[in-house]
Design a protein around this motif. Sequence first.
Motif, PDB file in Angstrom:
ATOM      1  N   ASP A   1      57.838-102.339  23.880  1.00 54.39           N
ATOM      2  CA  ASP A   1      59.143-102.996  23.896  1.00 54.39           C
ATOM      3  C   ASP A   1      60.254-101.961  23.692  1.00 54.39           C
ATOM      4  O   ASP A   1      59.992-100.784  23.435  1.00 54.39           O
ATOM      5  N   ARG A   2      61.494-102.403  23.825  1.00 44.75           N
ATOM      6  CA  ARG A   2      62.633-101.485  23.784  1.00 44.75           C
ATOM      7  C   ARG A   2      62.734-100.745  22.452  1.00 44.75           C
ATOM      8  O   ARG A   2      63.025 -99.529  22.422  1.00 44.75           O
ATOM      9  N   ASN A   3      62.498-101.413  21.361  1.00 44.27           N
ATOM     10  CA  ASN A   3      62.608-100.763  20.056  1.00 44.27           C
ATOM     11  C   ASN A   3      61.597 -99.630  19.904  1.00 44.27           C
ATOM     12  O   ASN A   3      61.917 -98.553  19.385  1.00 44.27           O
ATOM     13  N   ALA A   4      60.363 -99.891  20.347  1.00 42.89           N
ATOM     14  CA  ALA A   4      59.324 -98.864  20.251  1.00 42.89           C
ATOM     15  C   ALA A   4      59.664 -97.681  21.149  1.00 42.89           C
ATOM     16  O   ALA A   4      59.456 -96.520  20.776  1.00 42.89           O
ATOM     17  N   PHE A   5      60.203 -97.968  22.349  1.00 40.20           N
ATOM     18  CA  PHE A   5      60.575 -96.889  23.260  1.00 40.20           C
ATOM     19  C   PHE A   5      61.701 -96.048  22.667  1.00 40.20           C
ATOM     20  O   PHE A   5      61.661 -94.815  22.691  1.00 40.20           O
TER      21      PHE A   5
END
Length: 235
Positions: free
Chosen positions: A26-30
């Motif tokens: 997801d965006r946060n992990a990226f």
Amino acid sequence: MNRDDPERIAAQPKLNQPDAAPPVVDRNAFDAALAEQVAREKEVTRHNDRVSAERRRLPMVEVENYTFEGPDGPVKLTDLFGERYLLLVQNVMFGPDWEQGCPSCTWAVDNLPANMGRITENGIAFALISQAPIEKLEAWREKNGWPHLWVSSHDTSYHYDWGWTRATDQGEEWQLPGYSYYLLKDGVPYLTYMMTARGTEAILPTAHIMDRTVYGRQQDWEDSPEGWPQYPTYG
């Protein structure tokens, strides 16, 4: 042939997209993973700044004012400066008995800026030097559509004096690619810096562009995840 010639572009092999790919998150992990990578790269940038500062403090050594052979006749090393006081020389591997230039060096010349005026306007002249006779150099230059001045050191000791051509104990000769940086001071040429082998990558933009794609350069020496496409460097 010009490097943007449609026939040359059409002749390039069509590449199939690899099946392997990074994991999807997801965006946060990226964002978190990217931030860690950017921090590492900033360390490299700061280290490069320190190394560059030391490079500017190197001493210099006087160089013989060699007389090379150019397309229109003899050309001295000091002539390569033109009206400028700095000179960058690309030492292209092209032995006297070779029929064509080194593929890797040819690729490196193709990596040069499309607008070399951005270099010359900062007082930096540019030229190519190889050991092959001038007739072979001119033929290869025209074939590749290069506008650069290319001179031959064939009848000089330049390549041997500065290690661009070396010999084994058995007398077999081999060449190195690289770049030489010169300063013209009071009419005398001085060598201020030189680099060869992977040091040349510092001014090869295509290599750095490839490094930042997900698959890197796709060469077999790279440390890449399992399943990443990798091929021999000079295959």
